[in-house]
Motif scaffolding. Sequence first.
Motif, PDB file in Angstrom:
ATOM      1  N   ASN A 172      48.633 -38.780  65.550  1.00 65.21           N
ATOM      2  CA  ASN A 172      49.282 -39.029  64.258  1.00 65.21           C
ATOM      3  C   ASN A 172      48.738 -40.285  63.587  1.00 65.21           C
ATOM      4  OD1 ASN A 172      50.877 -36.775  64.458  1.00 65.21           O
ATOM      5  ND2 ASN A 172      52.660 -37.859  65.260  1.00 65.21           N
ATOM      6  N   ILE A 173      48.432 -41.291  64.380  1.00 61.71           N
ATOM      7  CA  ILE A 173      47.892 -42.530  63.810  1.00 61.71           C
ATOM      8  C   ILE A 173      46.556 -42.263  63.128  1.00 61.71           C
ATOM      9  CG2 ILE A 173      46.994 -44.825  64.375  1.00 61.71           C
ATOM     10  CD1 ILE A 173      49.022 -44.868  66.701  1.00 61.71           C
ATOM     11  N   LEU A 174      45.678 -41.527  63.807  1.00 67.46           N
ATOM     12  CA  LEU A 174      44.366 -41.240  63.218  1.00 67.46           C
ATOM     13  C   LEU A 174      44.474 -40.263  62.053  1.00 67.46           C
ATOM     14  CD1 LEU A 174      41.964 -41.060  66.296  1.00 67.46           C
ATOM     15  CD2 LEU A 174      42.054 -42.786  64.498  1.00 67.46           C
ATOM     16  N   GLU A 175      45.424 -39.353  62.131  1.00 70.10           N
ATOM     17  CA  GLU A 175      45.598 -38.394  61.036  1.00 70.10           C
ATOM     18  C   GLU A 175      46.132 -39.085  59.784  1.00 70.10           C
ATOM     19  OE1 GLU A 175      48.131 -34.314  59.999  1.00 70.10           O
ATOM     20  OE2 GLU A 175      48.127 -35.128  62.040  1.00 70.10           O
ATOM     21  N   GLU A 176      47.116 -39.976  59.960  1.00 74.76           N
ATOM     22  CA  GLU A 176      47.706 -40.664  58.817  1.00 74.76           C
ATOM     23  C   GLU A 176      46.879 -41.861  58.363  1.00 74.76           C
ATOM     24  OE1 GLU A 176      51.736 -41.642  59.761  1.00 74.76           O
ATOM     25  OE2 GLU A 176      52.210 -39.608  60.451  1.00 74.76           O
ATOM     26  N   LYS A 177      45.997 -42.359  59.248  1.00 72.17           N
ATOM     27  CA  LYS A 177      45.092 -43.475  58.940  1.00 72.17           C
ATOM     28  C   LYS A 177      45.832 -44.760  58.579  1.00 72.17           C
ATOM     29  CE  LYS A 177      41.370 -40.433  57.334  1.00 72.17           C
ATOM     30  NZ  LYS A 177      40.619 -40.563  58.591  1.00 72.17           N
ATOM     31  N   VAL A 178      47.032 -44.925  59.094  1.00 75.83           N
ATOM     32  CA  VAL A 178      47.808 -46.138  58.871  1.00 75.83           C
ATOM     33  C   VAL A 178      48.717 -46.344  60.076  1.00 75.83           C
ATOM     34  CG1 VAL A 178      49.683 -44.956  57.642  1.00 75.83           C
ATOM     35  CG2 VAL A 178      49.272 -47.381  57.224  1.00 75.83           C
ATOM     36  N   THR A 224      38.094 -49.584  61.192  1.00 75.60           N
ATOM     37  CA  THR A 224      37.735 -48.925  59.930  1.00 75.60           C
ATOM     38  C   THR A 224      38.461 -47.598  59.723  1.00 75.60           C
ATOM     39  OG1 THR A 224      35.811 -47.894  61.006  1.00 75.60           O
ATOM     40  CG2 THR A 224      35.453 -49.990  59.857  1.00 75.60           C
ATOM     41  N   SER A 225      39.075 -47.064  60.777  1.00 84.26           N
ATOM     42  CA  SER A 225      39.728 -45.752  60.672  1.00 84.26           C
ATOM     43  C   SER A 225      41.212 -45.850  60.359  1.00 84.26           C
ATOM     44  CB  SER A 225      39.550 -44.964  61.980  1.00 84.26           C
ATOM     45  OG  SER A 225      38.187 -44.728  62.244  1.00 84.26           O
ATOM     46  N   SER A 262      50.949 -52.805  66.699  1.00 86.17           N
ATOM     47  CA  SER A 262      50.926 -52.289  68.071  1.00 86.17           C
ATOM     48  C   SER A 262      50.288 -50.906  68.135  1.00 86.17           C
ATOM     49  CB  SER A 262      52.343 -52.251  68.646  1.00 86.17           C
ATOM     50  OG  SER A 262      53.187 -51.411  67.887  1.00 86.17           O
ATOM     51  N   GLU A 263      50.498 -50.079  67.128  1.00 87.10           N
ATOM     52  CA  GLU A 263      49.893 -48.742  67.128  1.00 87.10           C
ATOM     53  C   GLU A 263      48.372 -48.830  67.042  1.00 87.10           C
ATOM     54  OE1 GLU A 263      53.717 -46.424  65.139  1.00 87.10           O
ATOM     55  OE2 GLU A 263      52.130 -47.236  63.868  1.00 87.10           O
ATOM     56  N   ILE A 264      47.877 -49.736  66.216  1.00 87.64           N
ATOM     57  CA  ILE A 264      46.426 -49.895  66.078  1.00 87.64           C
ATOM     58  C   ILE A 264      45.817 -50.432  67.366  1.00 87.64           C
ATOM     59  CG2 ILE A 264      44.640 -51.235  64.887  1.00 87.64           C
ATOM     60  CD1 ILE A 264      46.397 -51.034  62.357  1.00 87.64           C
ATOM     61  N   ASN A 265      46.414 -51.463  67.927  1.00 85.80           N
ATOM     62  CA  ASN A 265      45.810 -52.085  69.103  1.00 85.80           C
ATOM     63  C   ASN A 265      46.065 -51.298  70.389  1.00 85.80           C
ATOM     64  OD1 ASN A 265      44.515 -54.209  67.766  1.00 85.80           O
ATOM     65  ND2 ASN A 265      46.395 -55.413  67.698  1.00 85.80           N
ATOM     66  N   TYR A 266      47.150 -50.530  70.458  1.00 86.08           N
ATOM     67  CA  TYR A 266      47.318 -49.623  71.594  1.00 86.08           C
ATOM     68  C   TYR A 266      46.289 -48.490  71.535  1.00 86.08           C
ATOM     69  CZ  TYR A 266      51.216 -51.106  74.497  1.00 86.08           C
ATOM     70  OH  TYR A 266      51.992 -51.768  75.411  1.00 86.08           O
TER      71      TYR A 266
END
Length: 647
Positions: A328-334, A310-311, A338-342
């Motif tokens: 950066n992934i959580l800050e940009e929310k996209v 959800t994030s 691989s970035e999501i599952n890592y």
Amino acid sequence: MKYIKQSLLLIVFVLTIVSYVSAKGIKFGKVSKEQFAIKECSYEKDASAVILSRTCSIDLSYSVIRYFYHVRIKILKEEGFNQANIKLSYYRNNNIENISGVKGHTININDLGKQEVVKVGNNSIFDVDVDENYGEVRFSMPDVKVGSIIEYKYVTNSQFYSYLDTWYFQDEIPTLYSSLKVNMPESFRYNMVMFGSMLQAKYPESKSNEWTMTNMPSIKEESHVNNYHDFIEQLRFQLAGYFTRDKSSLGGTPVFVSSMTTYKELAKEYIERVKFLGRANFAKKQLELILDGNENNWAKLEKIYDFVRTSVKWNGKYRIYPEKSPPNILEEKVGSNSEINYLLVLLLREAGFDCNPALARSNNRGLIQKTYPLLSQFDQILACVELYGKRIFLNATSPYRPFDLIAEKDLNYHAFVLKKENPYWAKIAANARNRQDILITYDYSDLEAPVCKIGLRETGYLAAKSRKKLTEVGAESWTSDLFDLEKVDFQVDSLQFKNEKDVNLSLQMECELNLENGLGGDNDFIYINLFNEQDLKNPFLKESRQYRIDYNYPRSKSYLVKFILPEGYQFEDYPKGVKFVLSQGAGKFMLTSQIIGKELSIRTSFSVNIASFTQEYYGDLREFYSQMIKTMGSQVVIKKIKNSSVK
């Protein structure tokens, strides 16, 4: 070794350059009268075009691999004109490949019976960047009409030595002649893999360097197929190694250098390149916000997974290496897959779970080849958790799936789990709880205000698909796929959902709608269809099939349809009980019916219990669907009782 440069390779044997000669004397521009006389494909009479010949000669040298292609196509019908739009793909990243020597023309027969040739102009050939990795050379053949023969040739120049381009002996239209020849210096060693029963029957041994197939059927469009390329006749080549010279020995003794790694070595090299999982402090701070400390392991797993799904929104890109950092992934929310599952792996590890990333391949890209270690075949990263003796794969790229439901495309039999000291292959098994239950009640007891009551409950992949569609296209479109809305006065506001946003629970819906047509009128008999057209479509109409049948996951669906009549009417006819069963417990359909007073209840249940069927099973499956749909197409017949006073 991805590609070989001349300066890095010392060869023992001297290469003799072999000049390109078209297979079997097929020369560019030399078309026979017999080919012009072809009006249809003898074994596929409905074909709109036919490949007269498609050949390739591959010349390997120490600096470049050249693929000499030559294609000739006969246009049989107007529907085949699209064959004149040519797109030649190549890998342009790092200038590993390019295309040269493009020539093409269209040949027609004029009123005098003479051949007229119209060439493709150089200014009509375009080199287009498709994306960051691939380019295409595009052009259209001129003056194409029914009866035209179009012909083109080109050369692909490649420095990609790890494997040669796969050669497919079949295409979307039938192929009369297909040939591949590989001219290879003795210093190279390639492993060859054959796919397809016809090819293996003709060439039971792999000693040849030239392969020819004739009268090949087209690749048929069939339902329930993840990837056609797993089943068509083809050749694949992977570099096993090459000879070089041992500088330390007198005279330079030939030494074989193997390029074949192992999956364990592949895992080690891959893990060393990924620096994502070292952010323990960051993960710890995030977990303090996600967990309250009172959860058991299952609740903890669910909360962490729900936080990630959800994030961060998936950007639709498949990558096996994460590029952005966790903050950066959580800050940009996209992020990419691989970035999501890592990120999910990082958080689960910090929470104390035995969790590792796993390399996987989307099933629409074909089956995984476990024989030869090849990193490029993978496009997906999953999280793999070992908990209480169970192995669970997770994929948090969709907001519509619970933690125990990976994407349907991930259901490709195996994944390679990257456990640091002991990587291993693990079987991917689909969630078995994929069910849809529908209750429809047609209540005509009050002819002045007849109503239709609908109830639905879904779990697993069926619920995930519904949640996605409800969000993307809306409730009315979703409802129209399930029910015949022409019978009712549909109002979106009448739909009442339960657990629409809670993906960990079953999706439920209830509604009550006014029926548009009652049982009035002058007709003595009323005929009512039980199911809508969507339910009565048979995906297996063809008499034969080329490919395996992919369901990907087991599923079941049940209907309970009730009719309640007023005084003055009776049930004249309705479907009676039947049961059809697939062998080996692979599936079942059953219908039962019962009348109690003025109420008729008809219940159907359908289930498929395995993920895929071999093509040999197709006849049984086709008959099963035929009988099931025939039964479901039966009508309920209601009779108006004469001399009856109806209020």
